[in-house]
Write an enzyme that holds these catalytic residues in place. Structure first.
Site, mmCIF file in Angstrom:
data_model
loop_
_atom_site.group_PDB
_atom_site.id
_atom_site.type_symbol
_atom_site.label_atom_id
_atom_site.label_comp_id
_atom_site.label_asym_id
_atom_site.label_seq_id
_atom_site.Cartn_x
_atom_site.Cartn_y
_atom_site.Cartn_z
ATOM 1 N N LYS A 279 -55.248 -42.026 -14.640
ATOM 2 C CA LYS A 279 -55.997 -43.278 -14.644
ATOM 3 C C LYS A 279 -56.502 -43.512 -16.069
ATOM 4 O O LYS A 279 -56.950 -42.575 -16.741
ATOM 5 C CB LYS A 279 -57.190 -43.180 -13.688
ATOM 6 N N ASP B 160 -52.230 -45.599 -14.983
ATOM 7 C CA ASP B 160 -52.664 -46.713 -14.122
ATOM 8 C C ASP B 160 -53.973 -47.291 -14.648
ATOM 9 O O ASP B 160 -54.993 -46.610 -14.680
ATOM 10 C CB ASP B 160 -52.837 -46.202 -12.682
ATOM 11 N N ASP C 238 -49.228 -53.086 -8.909
ATOM 12 C CA ASP C 238 -49.923 -52.626 -7.712
ATOM 13 C C ASP C 238 -50.728 -53.814 -7.171
ATOM 14 O O ASP C 238 -50.220 -54.600 -6.346
ATOM 15 C CB ASP C 238 -50.794 -51.413 -8.094
ATOM 16 N N GLU D 123 -48.850 -48.775 -14.917
ATOM 17 C CA GLU D 123 -49.218 -49.434 -13.661
ATOM 18 C C GLU D 123 -50.357 -50.430 -13.857
ATOM 19 O O GLU D 123 -51.408 -50.089 -14.410
ATOM 20 C CB GLU D 123 -49.615 -48.352 -12.638
ATOM 21 N N LYS E 187 -49.791 -39.123 -12.462
ATOM 22 C CA LYS E 187 -50.324 -40.421 -12.897
ATOM 23 C C LYS E 187 -51.746 -40.241 -13.387
ATOM 24 O O LYS E 187 -52.578 -39.629 -12.702
ATOM 25 C CB LYS E 187 -50.243 -41.381 -11.715
ATOM 26 N N GLY F 65 -51.273 -44.932 -2.569
ATOM 27 C CA GLY F 65 -52.274 -44.427 -1.644
ATOM 28 C C GLY F 65 -53.632 -45.029 -1.948
ATOM 29 O O GLY F 65 -53.855 -45.586 -3.024
ATOM 30 N N LYS G 138 -48.210 -50.424 -1.264
ATOM 31 C CA LYS G 138 -49.209 -49.877 -0.352
ATOM 32 C C LYS G 138 -49.114 -50.745 0.892
ATOM 33 O O LYS G 138 -49.430 -51.946 0.834
ATOM 34 C CB LYS G 138 -50.612 -49.974 -0.953
ATOM 35 N N SER H 257 -52.162 -38.706 -8.250
ATOM 36 C CA SER H 257 -52.952 -39.671 -9.000
ATOM 37 C C SER H 257 -54.250 -38.990 -9.404
ATOM 38 O O SER H 257 -55.039 -38.606 -8.539
ATOM 39 C CB SER H 257 -53.229 -40.896 -8.125
#
Ligand code: OSB
Ligand code: MG
Length: 361
Positions: free
Chosen positions: A157, A182, A232, A207, A155, A284, A256, A130
């Site tokens: 952001k 995400d 998420d 995401e 991934k 995570g 998670k 990430s």
């Protein structure tokens, strides 16, 4: 027999920026249970403020000290603890820290690894990375490094207005990488045109594009996009996962354990996904070596089919609080052999980064 909780402050190797803010230091709450010859650990995924979810370290400390610690004096099974704590609304992050500590304790008592205690395992966890938001050149360099290190999914952001350029350039430079984005809940349905523009880049999933507590608008969005939706923040409970699959709000769930109340619920969500032809992976929260060991053990479970955000410890910290950090080979990490989470605390370093400790009983 003692139960204590400590606040540890561990600097991150580099700042981690999402659409909800930048983290430079990991402020983790670590639980430690000592009974007979067994020492078990738990870690809360809360942080200094309620930016990702509504809980933070202060509310988790309150829940654990004033409610949850008293419920585990007889060291119940994780399932028994979930039944007892069900009378308390929400606060799944606080509950999860205790629940996971109980898994560690009971696995250690039986002399088995947490990986084994959780059921059928693949023997390894597939690992993705990430990447926080950064200048474009920095992010692209990090994508290249991640691919070179063998990560199985990258991934990125994103946030409103900062999605198209980075996803397009990453896809152009790395046409074959499994790529995802995400948003950490920063869009609304009004941003549909922005999100539609991402559809052509073949993301494995998008995401949490919409609000942290939304399911319905995600179902609407899912019908408009060819990119699958992964949830998420919105999957705070087992029921939310069931409802999300039922109404088509998600094809994929980022599990998670800290967010859903622990490992029992995590396994149930993974089974639900399987029954609904969905997919799951383990997310995570920049955990220290304690929390990371739980995530890796879960990520190795047979029910988990996508690569998770379970990087080795050295992605996050120059030095972690454990003596046996994970290492990654060909984008895979093997869970510790146990017993339990199989983590050796680096006591002196742990003490040096501990801000405060509370004896609970
Ligand atoms: O949305 O998955 C997220 C970190 C903190 C809060 C939320 C998220 C994240 C990450 C980092 O993406 C995952 C990791 O490497 O631990
Ligand atoms: Mg996320």
């Amino acid at each position: 027999m003692t139960l204590s909780i400590s606040l540890v402050r561990l600097p991150l190797l580099s700042p981690f920026t999402t659409s909800f803010g930048t983290e430079t230091i990991k402020n983790a709450l670590i639980l430690r249970l000592q009974e007979g010859g067994v020492t078990a650990y738990g870690e809360s995924v809360t942080s200094i403020g309620p930016f990702y979810g509504y809980e933070d370290n202060t509310t988790a400390l309150h829940m654990i000290r004033d409610y949850l610690a008293g419920m585990v004096k007889d060291i119940p099974s994780p399932e028994q603890f979930l039944t007892r704590s069900a009378q308390l609304r929400g606060n799944n992050m606080a509950k999860a820290a205790v629940e996971m500590m109980l898994w560690d304790y009971h696995a250690k008592k039986k002399g088995v690894s947490l990986e084994k205690a959780l059921g059928a395992s693949k023997g390894y966890a597939d690992v993705g990375i990430s990447l926080g938001m950064d200048q474009r050149a920095v992010t692209l360099r990090k994508v290249r490094e991640a691919i070179d290190r063998g990560y199985r999914r990258v991934k990125l952001k994103i946030e409103k207005g900062k999605e198209y350029d980075i996803v397009r350039t990453a896809r152009e430079e790395f046409p074959d990488v499994q790529l995802s984005a995400d948003a950490n809940a920063c869009y609304t349905l009004k941003d549909l045109p922005l999100l539609k523009r991402l559809d052509r880049f073949g993301l494995v999933y998008l995401e949490q594009p919409l609000a942290h507590d939304d399911l319905l608008d995600h179902a609407t969005l899912a019908k408009e996009l060819s990119t699958p939706i992964c949830l998420d923040e919105s999957i705070a409970t087992l029921d939310a996962a069931r409802q999300a699959f039922e109404i088509g709000a998600a094809k994929v769930v980022n599990i998670k354990p800290g967010r859903v109340g622990g490992l029992v619920n995590s396994l149930k969500i993974a089974r639900l996904a399987e029954d609904n032809e969905g997919h799951v992976w383990i997310g995570g929260m920049l955990e220290t070596g304690f929390g990371r060991a739980f995530n890796v053990a879960l990520a190795a479970n047979r029910l988990v089919d996508y690569p998770g955000d379970t990087s080795p410890n050295d992605k996050y910290f120059a030095r972690d609080v454990v003596k046996n950090p994970f290492s990654m080979e060909k984008g895979r990490i093997r869970p510790n052999k146990g017993p339990g989470i199989g983590v050796e605390p680096d006591e002196r370093f742990l003490e040096s980064v501990t801000v405060k400790s509370w004896k609970l009983w």
